[in-house]
Design a protein around this motif. Structure first.
Motif: not given
Length: 284
Positions: A103-106, A125-128, A133-134, A162-164
């Motif tokens: 999540v959040g690591l495209p 994969v959930v890239a956002g 990051g925003g 998860v990428g914060l």
């Protein structure tokens, strides 16, 4: 942003979470038996402690320095530095039949996961959005919130990464998500931000590169690299090791680095570079 925009954003987030829950229900109903490392000893523990005692399969050189000897189910682990360690963990778990969400690591290299023997059919994969990051760690629904998505995905998957996006998650919210991870027996791995209360921190930095043909340092084709890896648990001393990223038996692997000497240099000089080159996940 107008009130209409906020309401529309709320609806999109709600629809996305509803769809994730529906897919997870399908995964949970068809999921195989829990994934554990080979040759793990069987122990009897209380039901309330069982999730904390089971380990997920990770590369052996990493397991040797991790607190408790591995990656425990229900734990929260921070990973920083070179991406090869994170990629190798994802590959090891999915190759053993486990399910992983990112999540959040495209920009995480799925090609590198496959090169390390991972099963991409077991990776969600959930890239956002365009600015993954925003987000507002205080649960603003008007932005993509990887923490909320990760909390949903803990229900049914073995590992959620998860990428914060460089932010610090409030301790109260971190505790709530950690409690959910323990209850579900799913491991949460966080990167690119601050998360209070993690059970372990894993840090990797590139130490050097290997080149072929071997003539002099810094010359030739990149055939691999060495990582300086540190692992630290709460209340434990930092453990360190040196790990090589090599191409062996048709796949990329993490192996314990040999002692540097004449014999190891000769082995490097005689090695054959991998066909098609080597995908190296380095970005911090």
């Amino acid at each position: 942003m107008t009130s209409v925009d906020v309401r529309e954003a709320d609806k999109r987030v709600a629809d996305t979470l509803a769809e994730l829950r529906k897919k997870l229900a399908t995964v949970s109903s068809t999921k195989a038996k829990p994934v554990v490392p080979q040759n793990q000893r069987t122990v009897t523990v209380a039901a309330s402690e069982q999730a904390d005692k089971e380990m997920l399969p990770i590369p052996a050189p990493l397991a040797q320095i991790m607190p408790g000897g591995g990656l425990a189910r229900g734990s929260v682990v921070a990973v920083d530095g070179a991406r090869s360690v994170l990629v190798a963990i994802i590959a090891e778990i999915t190759a053993a039949g486990g399910y992983v969400a990112v999540v959040g690591l495209p920009h995480l290299s799925l090609h590198a996961v496959e090169e390390m023997g991972g099963d991409l059919s077991h990776v969600a994969v959930v890239a956002g959005r365009d600015d993954p990051g925003g987000f507002d760690p205080g649960r603003s629904a008007a932005h993509f919130d990887p923490v909320e998505v990760a909390a949903v995905l803990l229900d049914g998957l073995d590992l959620v990464v998860v990428g914060l996006g460089g932010v610090s998650v409030p301790p109260s919210r971190a505790r709530a998500v950690m409690a959910r991870a323990r209850a579900k027996g799913s491991t949460l791995m966080v990167t690119d931000g601050r998360w209070s209360g993690v059970q372990a921190t894993l840090t990797a930095q590139v130490a050097d590169y290997r080149h072929l043909p071997f003539r002099a340092a810094g010359h030739g084709r990149i055939s691999g690299m060495s990582l300086a890896v540190q692992a630290r648990g709460r209340g434990t001393r930092t453990s360190e090791t040196r790990i090589d990223v090599v191409h062996n038996d048709g796949r990329v692997r993490l192996v314990a680095a040999p002692m540097v000497g004449a014999e190891s240099l000769a082995a490097v000089a005689d090695a054959t570079p991998a066909a098609g080159g080597l995908t190296i996940a380095v970005a911090n």
